[in-house]
Design an enzyme around this catalytic site. Structure first.
Site, PDB file in Angstrom:
ATOM      1  CE  LYS A 161       2.989   8.498  10.515  1.00  0.00           C
ATOM      2  NZ  LYS A 161       4.534   7.910  10.676  1.00  0.00           N
ATOM      3  N   GLY A 214       0.424   2.257   2.471  1.00  0.00           N
ATOM      4  CA  GLY A 214       1.094   1.253   3.560  1.00  0.00           C
ATOM      5  C   GLY A 214       0.358  -0.049   3.312  1.00  0.00           C
ATOM      6  CB  SER A 215      -0.251  -2.687   6.050  1.00  0.00           C
ATOM      7  OG  SER A 215      -0.516  -1.929   6.961  1.00  0.00           O
ATOM      8  CB  THR A 216      -4.552  -4.449   3.397  1.00  0.00           C
ATOM      9  OG1 THR A 216      -3.990  -4.283   2.031  1.00  0.00           O
ATOM     10  CG2 THR A 216      -6.129  -4.591   3.312  1.00  0.00           C
ATOM     11  CB  VAL A 218      -1.913   0.713   8.676  1.00  0.00           C
ATOM     12  CG1 VAL A 218      -2.309   2.246   9.121  1.00  0.00           C
ATOM     13  CG2 VAL A 218      -1.187  -0.054   9.733  1.00  0.00           C
ATOM     14  N   GLY A 219      -4.385   0.436   6.504  1.00  0.00           N
ATOM     15  CA  GLY A 219      -5.511   1.306   5.580  1.00  0.00           C
ATOM     16  C   GLY A 219      -6.771   1.081   6.183  1.00  0.00           C
ATOM     17  CB  CYS A 270       2.874  -1.945  -2.929  1.00  0.00           C
ATOM     18  SG  CYS A 270       3.405  -0.722  -4.053  1.00  0.00           S
TER      19      CYS A 270
HETATM   20  P1  NAD Z   1       2.464   0.610   7.619  1.00  0.00           P
HETATM   21  O1  NAD Z   1       0.899   0.556   6.972  1.00  0.00           O
HETATM   22  O2  NAD Z   1       2.539  -0.107   8.906  1.00  0.00           O
HETATM   23  O3  NAD Z   1       2.703   2.110   7.762  1.00  0.00           O
HETATM   24  C1  NAD Z   1       2.583   3.017   6.812  1.00  0.00           C
HETATM   25  C2  NAD Z   1       2.337   4.496   7.503  1.00  0.00           C
HETATM   26  O4  NAD Z   1       1.194   4.483   8.376  1.00  0.00           O
HETATM   27  C3  NAD Z   1       3.559   4.539   8.245  1.00  0.00           C
HETATM   28  O5  NAD Z   1       3.896   6.343   8.382  1.00  0.00           O
HETATM   29  C4  NAD Z   1       3.085   4.343   9.773  1.00  0.00           C
HETATM   30  O6  NAD Z   1       3.657   5.154  10.572  1.00  0.00           O
HETATM   31  C5  NAD Z   1       1.665   4.826   9.471  1.00  0.00           C
HETATM   32  N1  NAD Z   1       0.611   4.230  10.577  1.00  0.00           N
HETATM   33  C6  NAD Z   1       0.687   3.008  11.186  1.00  0.00           C
HETATM   34  N2  NAD Z   1      -0.382   2.845  12.137  1.00  0.00           N
HETATM   35  C7  NAD Z   1      -1.046   4.127  11.697  1.00  0.00           C
HETATM   36  C8  NAD Z   1      -2.300   4.350  12.462  1.00  0.00           C
HETATM   37  N3  NAD Z   1      -2.891   3.388  13.313  1.00  0.00           N
HETATM   38  N4  NAD Z   1      -2.713   5.453  12.113  1.00  0.00           N
HETATM   39  C9  NAD Z   1      -2.450   6.219  11.119  1.00  0.00           C
HETATM   40  N5  NAD Z   1      -1.088   6.096  10.659  1.00  0.00           N
HETATM   41  C10 NAD Z   1      -0.535   4.840  10.898  1.00  0.00           C
HETATM   42  O7  NAD Z   1       3.077   0.040   6.142  1.00  0.00           O
HETATM   43  P2  NAD Z   1       4.621   0.122   6.162  1.00  0.00           P
HETATM   44  O8  NAD Z   1       4.937  -1.200   6.768  1.00  0.00           O
HETATM   45  O9  NAD Z   1       5.271   1.277   6.356  1.00  0.00           O
HETATM   46  O10 NAD Z   1       4.663  -0.391   4.365  1.00  0.00           O
HETATM   47  C11 NAD Z   1       4.577  -1.443   3.817  1.00  0.00           C
HETATM   48  C12 NAD Z   1       3.040  -1.613   3.240  1.00  0.00           C
HETATM   49  O11 NAD Z   1       2.626  -0.768   2.457  1.00  0.00           O
HETATM   50  C13 NAD Z   1       3.082  -3.102   2.625  1.00  0.00           C
HETATM   51  O12 NAD Z   1       1.598  -3.542   2.912  1.00  0.00           O
HETATM   52  C14 NAD Z   1       2.947  -2.451   1.222  1.00  0.00           C
HETATM   53  O13 NAD Z   1       2.196  -3.299   0.040  1.00  0.00           O
HETATM   54  C15 NAD Z   1       2.156  -1.095   1.342  1.00  0.00           C
HETATM   55  N6  NAD Z   1       2.626  -0.277   0.145  1.00  0.00           N
HETATM   56  C16 NAD Z   1       1.704   0.076  -0.980  1.00  0.00           C
HETATM   57  C17 NAD Z   1       2.002   0.670  -1.956  1.00  0.00           C
HETATM   58  C18 NAD Z   1       0.862   1.030  -3.020  1.00  0.00           C
HETATM   59  O14 NAD Z   1       1.277   2.193  -3.605  1.00  0.00           O
HETATM   60  N7  NAD Z   1       0.051   0.326  -3.101  1.00  0.00           N
HETATM   61  C19 NAD Z   1       3.229   1.234  -2.093  1.00  0.00           C
HETATM   62  C20 NAD Z   1       4.269   1.051  -1.018  1.00  0.00           C
HETATM   63  C21 NAD Z   1       3.685   0.174  -0.054  1.00  0.00           C
END
Ligand code: NAD
Length: 462
Positions: A161, A214-216, A218-219, A270
């Site tokens: 996704k 993704g973001s901390t 959402v993680g 990131c």
């Molecule tokens: P995000 O967390 O908003 O979204 C990431 C993904 O999660 C997207 O596909 C989104 O649709 C999905 N998502 C959102 N809500 C969800 C939920 N409730 N349940 C399941 N999936 C959901 O992040 P973003 O804005 O797309 O990316 C930016 C963030 O990603 C920054 O915080 C960045 O630091 C982080 N990032 C980390 C790394 C790493 O390797 N550590 C690499 C790149 C980006």
């Protein structure tokens, strides 16, 4: 039917440099997500049971096919994510290298034999089954490849996704995988919102693992959601990395490299070294040199020759980034941006910034760096570690022992000494603290996509 980014069943994918619609797509929901999981589940036994050499051969064919489409994918990524074409070429090159590296994986999925009383115990690394891969918009296909390649090599099938803002290379990848002979159902892509499709993947009983970047924030919700079905989870999350520059460093090298380490991908990285800690005494010279380097950044059309920085991904992202540079902010260096449409934001260096300020503590995810002075080694370590994150960082000094001492003291997963480069296909990548858990890439990445099974074989005659 109206086709806007907020329409429930259609998605307008924008080009950040022009703000125009690049592609319109159907937007998936729970039903499409369930169908993708069902397809992945149906394809799993055949993919798992392929002879290791045959699975390897298919992944090698896929690598070759991606290589043949390298430029097409790079242009698509550059337009959809708004990144300079040279960067997109490099990222797609890394995605291809990742598939090449893990294509050797099926034949290297080794176990142990362990001497035990009465016979022998042996371990096997078994695939998990259906693995959900949820990825962000900043390095779309590159980050997806870090997950897909080891997951597929280990014999899993996947549902990817991608972020709704940047789904185009993932969709093209799925077509290329089929053309390369990867069986139907092994690679599935669902383009839809995180809160519906992503959440459904996290909850789905037939998904065995979620690999998330993704973001901390959402993680954390994914880890909590996955707990209900005891899903395996790996998390690559945010960062606020420190670039520690001692006064005894090659100051010119450190200062000239510093802008790229935070403004690459318009700061939407990131690993961005967005807290630049400079030892007192070296600060003025460092800022002078860094100013010259920032002056050489060319912000503009991602497809134009010579562009080194593109726009931000969206209007919302630009608004967030701008909130870190309010009226009266201590702007020491500011670059140029083009006029007209596009989500532009100039490379910006704030100095002096005190360590507790919002710009120095929160992930900005845009081209804004904070310069923070420090007195000595102990203070540098304390400042660098004073964050919830722990993804990457750099140490610049000519004193080798100090470099290693400080690197060992920093709470981060990926460090570089006298360099800002810390991501490689062949080495583990991942975070400490709230930057996540688990490691991607490198020789052990398939561990995260397998379960260890122990089998005891009685050899003793009764
Ligand atoms: P995000 O967390 O908003 O979204 C990431 C993904 O999660 C997207 O596909 C989104 O649709 C999905 N998502 C959102 N809500 C969800 C939920 N409730 N349940 C399941 N999936 C959901 O992040 P973003 O804005 O797309 O990316 C930016 C963030 O990603 C920054 O915080 C960045 O630091 C982080 N990032 C980390 C790394 C790493 O390797 N550590 C690499 C790149 C980006």
């Amino acid at each position: 039917m109206a086709t806007t980014p907020t329409s429930p069943d259609r998605l307008a994918v924008l080009e950040p440099a022009t703000e125009e619609v690049l592609r319109e797509l159907p937007r998936a929901g729970v039903a499409e997500t369930d169908a993708a999981v069902a397809a992945a589940r149906a394809a799993f036994p055949t993919w798992r049971d392929l002879a290791p050499g045959d699975r390897a051969a298919l992944l090698h064919r896929l690598t070759g096919h991606l290589e043949a489409h390298h430029e097409e994918l790079a242009v698509l990524e550059a337009r959809n994510a708004g990144k300079p074409l040279a960067s997109a070429r490099g990222e797609l090159g890394m995605a291809i290298a990742t598939f090449r590296y893990f294509a050797a994986g099926p034949e290297r999925l080794l176990g142990d034999t362990i001497p035990v009383a009465g016979g022998v115990a042996m371990t096997f690394r078994e695939p998990i089954g259906v693995v959900a891969l949820i990825t962000p918009w900043n390095f779309p296909l590159s980050i997806a490849s870090w997950k897909m390649a080891p997951a597929l090599a280990a014999g899993n099938t996947v549902v990817l996704k991608p972020a709704e803002l940047t789904p185009l290379t993932a969709l093209r990848f799925a077509e290329l995988a089929l053309e390369a002979g990867i069986p139907e159902g092994v690679v599935n892509v669902v383009v839809g919102p995180g809160r519906t499709c992503g959440q459904r993947l996290v909850e789905h009983p037939d998904v065995g693992k979620v690999a998330f970047t993704g973001s901390t924030e959402v993680g954390a919700s994914i880890a909590a959601g996955a707990a209900a079905t005891i899903k395996r989870v790996t998390l690559e999350l945010g960062g606020k990395s420190a670039n520690v520059v001692f006064a005894d460093a090659d100051l010119e090298a450190a200062a000239l490299a510093a802008p790229d380490a935070v403004f690459d991908n318009a700061g939407q990285d990131c690993c961005a070294r967005s807290r630049i800690l400079v030892q007192e005494g070296a600060l003025d010279r460092f800022l002078e040199l860094m100013g010259e380097a920032v002056g050489r950044i060319r912000v503009g059309d991602p497809l134009a020759e010579g562009t080194t920085m593109g726009p931000l991904i969206s209007a919302a992202q630009r608004e967030t980034v701008a909130s870190f540079v309010p009226e009266g902010a201590p702007v020491a260096i500011r670059g140029e941006v083009p006029d007209g449409p596009g989500f532009w934001f100039p490379p910006t260096v704030l100095s002096p910034v005190s360590p507790g300020e919002r710009a120095a503590t929160e992930e900005i995810f845009g081209p804004v760096a904070c310069v923070i002075p420090f007195r000595d080694e102990a203070e540098a370590i304390a400042l660098a570690n004073d964050t919830i994150y722990g993804l990457s960082g750099s140490v610049w000094t000519r004193d080798g022992a100090k470099a290693l001492r400080v690197a060992r003291a920093l709470e981060a997963g990926n460090l570089s000494l006298n360099s800002n480069s810390s991501v490689r296909v062949t080495t583990p990548f991942g975070g400490f603290k709230q930057s996540g858990y688990g490691r991607e890439l490198g020789p052990h990445a398939m561990d995260a996509y397998t379960e260890v099974k122990t089998v005891y074989y009685r050899t003793q005659e009764s």
